[in-house]
Design an enzyme around this catalytic site. Structure first.
Site, mmCIF file in Angstrom:
data_model
loop_
_atom_site.group_PDB
_atom_site.id
_atom_site.type_symbol
_atom_site.label_atom_id
_atom_site.label_comp_id
_atom_site.label_asym_id
_atom_site.label_seq_id
_atom_site.Cartn_x
_atom_site.Cartn_y
_atom_site.Cartn_z
ATOM 1 N N CYS A 104 -2.041 -0.507 7.635
ATOM 2 C CA CYS A 104 -1.380 0.786 7.566
ATOM 3 C C CYS A 104 -1.425 1.417 8.779
ATOM 4 O O CYS A 104 -0.622 2.149 8.954
ATOM 5 C CB CYS A 104 -1.725 1.751 6.259
ATOM 6 S SG CYS A 104 -1.439 0.922 4.708
ATOM 7 N N GLU A 162 1.214 3.740 1.850
ATOM 8 C CA GLU A 162 1.613 4.274 3.138
ATOM 9 C C GLU A 162 2.857 3.168 3.559
ATOM 10 O O GLU A 162 3.803 3.894 4.228
ATOM 11 C CB GLU A 162 0.418 4.221 4.135
ATOM 12 C CG GLU A 162 -0.653 4.883 4.093
ATOM 13 C CD GLU A 162 -1.785 4.151 3.525
ATOM 14 O OE1 GLU A 162 -1.413 3.531 2.239
ATOM 15 O OE2 GLU A 162 -2.903 4.271 3.894
ATOM 16 N N CYS A 178 -5.950 1.669 6.111
ATOM 17 C CA CYS A 178 -6.454 0.339 6.490
ATOM 18 C C CYS A 178 -6.061 0.116 7.873
ATOM 19 O O CYS A 178 -5.054 0.737 8.363
ATOM 20 C CB CYS A 178 -6.607 -0.729 5.671
ATOM 21 S SG CYS A 178 -4.611 -1.043 5.351
ATOM 22 N N HIS A 212 0.925 -1.170 0.122
ATOM 23 C CA HIS A 212 -0.040 0.112 0.116
ATOM 24 C C HIS A 212 1.001 1.285 0.070
ATOM 25 O O HIS A 212 2.067 1.279 0.445
ATOM 26 C CB HIS A 212 -0.910 0.031 1.327
ATOM 27 C CG HIS A 212 -1.927 -0.975 1.111
ATOM 28 N ND1 HIS A 212 -3.043 -1.053 2.339
ATOM 29 C CD2 HIS A 212 -2.127 -2.260 0.521
ATOM 30 C CE1 HIS A 212 -3.982 -1.999 1.902
ATOM 31 N NE2 HIS A 212 -3.325 -2.972 0.935
#
Length: 150
Positions: free
Chosen positions: A84, A53, A81, A51
């Site tokens: 993260c 992040e 999420c 992701h």
């Protein structure tokens, strides 16, 4: 200043979308200096953890040669999420700025509300709704195009 860094995150999100990734972008800043930028790379890397992040945190820690990012701020176009949010906490990021809420997969103000849990060791200051409509529209457009292709 916040808008400038969020603009960089939005640019990363656009690049992600152009690569066929879900358009999410992230920027990590410390002392007013950008130390990492990233977009989603889950498909490109065949890595569900890639992701925006996480990729940005990996880049920033490598750049600084340390595992923690104390004093750093993260700008991301979509509410993080659970994975993260946990990584942000573990990295000791000082402030989290994000654009669009994610009622389905978010874990900051939606879903599990990770930072509100008593087991969360570090809670960043959280600022949501930064360039929210632009971030949300980019995601809606991306998924609308995918539906139209089916």
């Amino acid at each position: 200043m916040t808008n400038r860094f969020m603009e960089l995150a939005i640019a990363e999100a656009r690049l992600s979308g152009e690569r066929g990734e879900i358009p999410v972008g992230a920027v990590i800043v410390r002392d007013g200096v950008v130390i990492a930028t990233a977009g989603n790379r889950t498909r490109a890397d065949n890595d569900v953890t890639a992701h925006a992040e996480i990729v940005a945190i990996r880049e920033a820690t490598a750049q600084l040669g340390q595992e923690r990012l104390s004093g750093a701020d993260l700008y991301v176009t979509l509410e993080p999420c659970t994975m993260c949010a946990a990584a942000i906490s573990f990295a000791r990021i000082r402030r989290l700025y994000y654009g669009a809420n994610d009622p389905k997969g978010g874990a900051v103000e939606s879903g599990v509300r990770f930072y509100a849990q008593p087991t969360c060791h570090h809670v960043p200051d959280v600022y949501s709704g930064i360039r929210e409509s632009e971030s949300a529209e980019m995601l809606r457009h991306f998924f609308r195009e995918r539906r139209d292709e089916d």
